[in-house]
Scaffold this motif. Structure first.
Motif, PDB file in Angstrom:
ATOM      1  N   LYS A 191       0.946  -1.280  -0.020  1.00  0.00           N
ATOM      2  CA  LYS A 191      -0.062  -0.014  -0.038  1.00  0.00           C
ATOM      3  C   LYS A 191       0.841   1.392   0.018  1.00  0.00           C
ATOM      4  N   THR A 194       2.469   1.888  -3.300  1.00  0.00           N
ATOM      5  CA  THR A 194       1.468   2.367  -4.185  1.00  0.00           C
ATOM      6  C   THR A 194       1.314   3.804  -4.265  1.00  0.00           C
ATOM      7  N   GLN A 195       1.241   4.097  -2.918  1.00  0.00           N
ATOM      8  CA  GLN A 195       1.183   5.779  -2.547  1.00  0.00           C
ATOM      9  C   GLN A 195       2.628   6.641  -3.295  1.00  0.00           C
ATOM     10  N   ARG A 198       2.575   6.791  -6.821  1.00  0.00           N
ATOM     11  CA  ARG A 198       1.576   7.848  -7.269  1.00  0.00           C
ATOM     12  C   ARG A 198       2.205   9.342  -6.974  1.00  0.00           C
ATOM     13  N   GLY A 216      -3.850  -5.640  -7.281  1.00  0.00           N
ATOM     14  CA  GLY A 216      -4.455  -4.732  -6.717  1.00  0.00           C
ATOM     15  C   GLY A 216      -3.704  -3.402  -6.914  1.00  0.00           C
ATOM     16  N   LEU A 217      -2.240  -3.476  -6.887  1.00  0.00           N
ATOM     17  CA  LEU A 217      -1.569  -2.342  -7.122  1.00  0.00           C
ATOM     18  C   LEU A 217      -1.699  -1.605  -8.501  1.00  0.00           C
ATOM     19  N   GLU A 220      -4.868   0.069  -8.822  1.00  0.00           N
ATOM     20  CA  GLU A 220      -5.218   1.523  -8.069  1.00  0.00           C
ATOM     21  C   GLU A 220      -4.267   2.486  -8.677  1.00  0.00           C
ATOM     22  N   ILE A 221      -3.116   2.381  -9.299  1.00  0.00           N
ATOM     23  CA  ILE A 221      -2.573   3.502  -9.810  1.00  0.00           C
ATOM     24  C   ILE A 221      -2.440   3.382 -11.358  1.00  0.00           C
ATOM     25  N   TYR A 239      -7.453  -0.378 -16.752  1.00  0.00           N
ATOM     26  CA  TYR A 239      -7.420  -1.813 -15.935  1.00  0.00           C
ATOM     27  C   TYR A 239      -8.739  -2.542 -16.078  1.00  0.00           C
TER      28      TYR A 239
END
Lengths: 271, 518
Positions: A191, A194-195, A198, A216-217, A220-221, A239
């Protein structure tokens, strides 16, 4: 104009076709993920872009300029840097030295003025240290303070991953190729990564291409996802578009399971 | 020295300590000079010669260490570079009388033209006659060793080129081959005009090679240049190449340039060392530059600590000491005496084993093997004392010096494979035991605080823009407590047979960071 243009890339190792007519563009400021089952040619694409391998045919353009046939270090000078799937840090050097060594290629003094510590060298060395701490600060305080002067071999796995990303950023590159940045990380570390990816785009202004297995990763991005299978690009798009693509489902799950899954999706009306 | 500092304050050396370190270094250099002066005035010529030899070999080992330790390439051709520097220097500073002797000698292979090459004639042709007097011989010597270094550096450039394509053992063989090619071609007819074939040229002045001041001056210069290089951005790039060539290239480091640069600089200083070496020996001959020389340097580097300049100098001191003062080992002794020596060596080994185990905090401190060694020693002493008939006769310990050096090397490799000093350099902080071996409790607390969801509810989202954050005192105490809880949790998990991995939301794992490998 796209920042990176990959056109009709072919590469085979003996009888094995690693990439087969792969084409894609990456625009400045984008986060693009390349996914695909094992052996799909994801890492080969990275190695072709960074000049580790030379393509059999096809063109790679960065900023409008063809980089095919250039040496790896020359490509870094132009502004493409990468991280490795299985960490390749300079283990006996400290965290700071690792990040500083990535800036060496931009040093504009001769070795003699480095030995004599001329004012110009001192100024550049100071600047390099500022950049190094700036890049390490991306990862919060955990690589700062006393960690700076610790050799890499005492670091935890997650901190090594962070150091490697900071090192790639410090090269001064505009385009970062991240090869499985979250490999071996637990969910909360994933997580965090990922942040950070970004923020690297939003605050650092980097364009990012990543190879990743954790959906998931990726979901998300990614602005865009490219799917490779057996060296061929089988899908490209957002995605959502990509994960619902029958060809992608087939590549990951096999024909029979894919048919069942598609049926299921059609029943629930998701498609 | 923690989080509450500005992000750019990277240097953790307190300025007062830096001033102290510089002052200590100057005091140490001053003391060193005084000791050298004292030794020169009271010491025997053997002592000054040995010190000069240490300095000459020091120049060679420190330069070889640039390739072997910093660049991480095993090079075995250092004797070849030294030969080039030695022959060049020898030819350039040979005096008139020696030249006349060689020219008139029947076996000489040198010609009038080749014998006319000298620094004196160069200076004369430049109109600098003032520098050709006997008083200014030192200027000519300086020019000669510099030119010798340049010649060797050129050879280094040639040897450096294969290093671009080869790696590891293959490259080591190539460098060894180059060293031998250089040595053997010096004896061929092709170069005999300049090298005088296998005869070489005797009659070189020892004024410089045996002078403490000259040799230590050159050593200081070498250490200055190579250490400044090692601790510059260029040195970092070279060390990066040593650690991982692929990654170094992927970070933009030009492998070819830095490898060849390392070879050229190293070869230059090897050539300078060669010039001093022929002056120390008082002549130039092919067998002064055997592979054995490189072997001694490698022993010094491995014993002292590969990559560490101070370690390598320590190793050189050891090798030179055994070479110069090891002759009692090679004398003729009775077998009774030899047995007593063996007993003494066993006692020493047992004592060192106990010392080693207590320094490393190994238990039991008195391992049974120490007892076996001590028992064998007692047995040896008893047999030597009662002197049975088979102990009659004498034995000459021929080659015992090399054996001693080898055994010493084996012992170092077994007990301290990284060498006496290791990779690190000697520093005042190390001597004064200032270097910390791990984070302080406070730093540990901060780490735990950062990664703990209870104390840092924002979790992993640490915002560097928000500025430095400092845990409050109770927070820190709680952090330590939680840290301890966590440790216990791991223990339980591993006892249960699971791998001790943490629950997903437990925050990043920074635990193992604090373990040092040493």
């Amino acid at each position: 104009m796209a920042m990176l243009e990959v056109a009709h890339l072919n590469k085979s190792f003996g009888g094995l076709t690693a990439t087969n007519d792969v084409s894609f563009d990456v625009a400045e400021g984008e986060i693009v993920s390349i996914i695909g089952p094992n052996g799909a040619g994801k890492s080969t694409v990275f190695n072709l872009i960074t000049g580790v391998y030379r393509p059999d045919s096809g063109d790679i353009r960065f900023g409008g300029r063809s980089i095919v046939g250039m040496g790896t270090n020359r490509i870094v000078d132009l502004g493409i840097a990468r991280t490795f799937q299985n960490l390749r840090l300079f283990t006996n050097l400290t965290v700071l030295e690792n990040v500083l060594s990535a800036q060496h290629h931009a040093l504009r003094t001769t070795w003699l003025s480095a030995v004599l510590r001329t004012p110009s060298y001192r100024r550049q060395e100071r600047r390099m240290r500022e950049i190094a701490t700036e890049k390490l600060a991306f990862f919060g305080p955990r690589l700062m303070s006393f960690r700076l002067n610790q050799p890499v071999y005492v670091l935890s796995y997650a901190n090594r991953r962070r150091t490697e990303m900071a090192r790639a950023m410090a090269t001064g590159a505009k385009l970062l190729l991240l090869d499985e940045p979250s490999a071996g990380m637990n969910p909360s570390e994933t997580k965090e990564i990922t942040q950070i990816i970004r923020r690297m785009r939003d605050e650092g202004g980097y364009t990012i291409v990543l190879v990743e297995h954790k959906m998931g990763l990726v979901g998300e991005i990614s602005d865009r996802v490219i799917v490779l299978d057996y060296g061929q690009k089988i899908a490209e798009g957002s995605y959502r578009q990509v994960v619902d693509d029958p060809k992608v489902i087939e590549a990951y799950l096999g024909k029979k399971a894919a048919a069942e899954r598609i049926e299921e999706l059609e029943e629930t009306g998701e498609r | 020295m923690a989080l509450h500092q500005t992000p750019t304050a990277f240097d953790d050396v307190d300025p007062r300590k830096r001033v102290r370190n510089v002052a200590l270094t100057f005091v140490a250099i001053g003391l060193g000079v005084l000791v050298l002066m004292l030794l020169e005035s009271i010491g025997s010529s053997k002592l000054t010669q040995s010190l000069a030899l240490f300095a000459i070999w020091g120049v060679a080992t420190v330069s070889l260490n640039l390739i072997n330790g910093t660049l991480g390439i095993l090079s075995l051709g250092h004797h070849g570079f030294m030969l080039i520097g030695g022959y060049t220097t020898g030819l350039l500073i040979l005096d008139e009388a020696a030249r006349a002797r060689i020219l008139t000698s029947a076996r000489s292979m040198m010609t009038e033209e080749s014998l006319a090459i000298s620094v004196t004639s160069m200076l004369r042709s430049l109109g600098l006659d003032a520098l050709t007097t006997p008083e200014t011989l030192w200027v000519r010597f300086l020019i000669a060793i510099f030119l010798g270094g340049l010649m060797a550096a050129f050879a280094g450039l040639i040897v450096g080129i294969p290093s671009l394509r080869l790696r590891g053992d293959y490259l080591a063989i190539v460098t060894f081959g180059f060293g031998e090619i250089i040595r053997l071609s010096a004896s061929t007819r092709l170069f005999a005009e300049y090298t005088n074939g296998a005869l070489g040229f005797p009659g070189l002045t020892s004024e410089f090679g045996k002078s403490i001041w000259w040799t230590f001056g050159v050593l200081a210069f070498t250490v200055f240049v190579i250490s400044k290089l090692k601790f510059s951005s260029y040195g970092r790039a070279m060390q990066a190449i040593r650690e991982d060539e692929v990654a170094a290239q992927a970070m933009g480091i030009n492998l070819a340039y830095h490898k060849v640069l390392g070879f050229v600089i190293s070869a230059f200083f090897a050539g300078v060392a060669g010039g001093l070496w022929v002056s120390w020996l008082g002549g130039v001959r092919l067998d002064f530059f055997l592979f054995q020389l490189t072997f001694f340097f490698l022993v010094a580097i491995s014993a002292g600590g590969t990559g560490s300049i101070t370690g390598v100098l320590l190793g050189t001191a050891l090798v030179v000491f055994v070479r110069q003062y090891g002759d009692p080992l090679e004398q003729t002794y009775t077998l009774q005496q030899w047995l007593a020596f063996a007993g003494g060596a066993l006692v020493l080994m047992a004592a060192l084993a106990v010392l080693f185990r207590s320094l490393r905090r190994l238990r039991p401190r008195f391992h049974w093997s120490a007892g076996v060694l001590a028992g064998a020693a007692v047995l040896a002493f008893v047999i030597a004392a009662i002197d049975p008939a088979f102990l009659e006769g004498t034995f000459r310990g021929f080659g015992m010096r090399a054996i001693f050096l080898s055994v010493l090397l084996i012992a170092i490799m077994v007990f301290r494979p990284e060498g006496m000093i290791g990779r690190n350099e000697f520093s005042w902080a190390m001597l004064l035991r200032e270097r910390r071996s791990g984070p302080t409790d406070e730093e540990r607390g901060q780490d735990a605080w950062l990664t703990n969801p209870v104390l840092n509810p924002r979790g992993t989202d640490v915002d560097p823009e928000a500025g430095p954050q400092k845990p409050t005192a109770p927070g820190r105490a709680a952090a330590r407590e939680l840290d301890a809880d966590w440790d216990e949790g791991v223990d339980e998990a591993s006892r249960d047979g699971t791998d001790g991995s943490r629950a997903p939301d437990d925050g990043p794992d920074d635990g193992p960071d604090d373990e040092r490998r040493r």
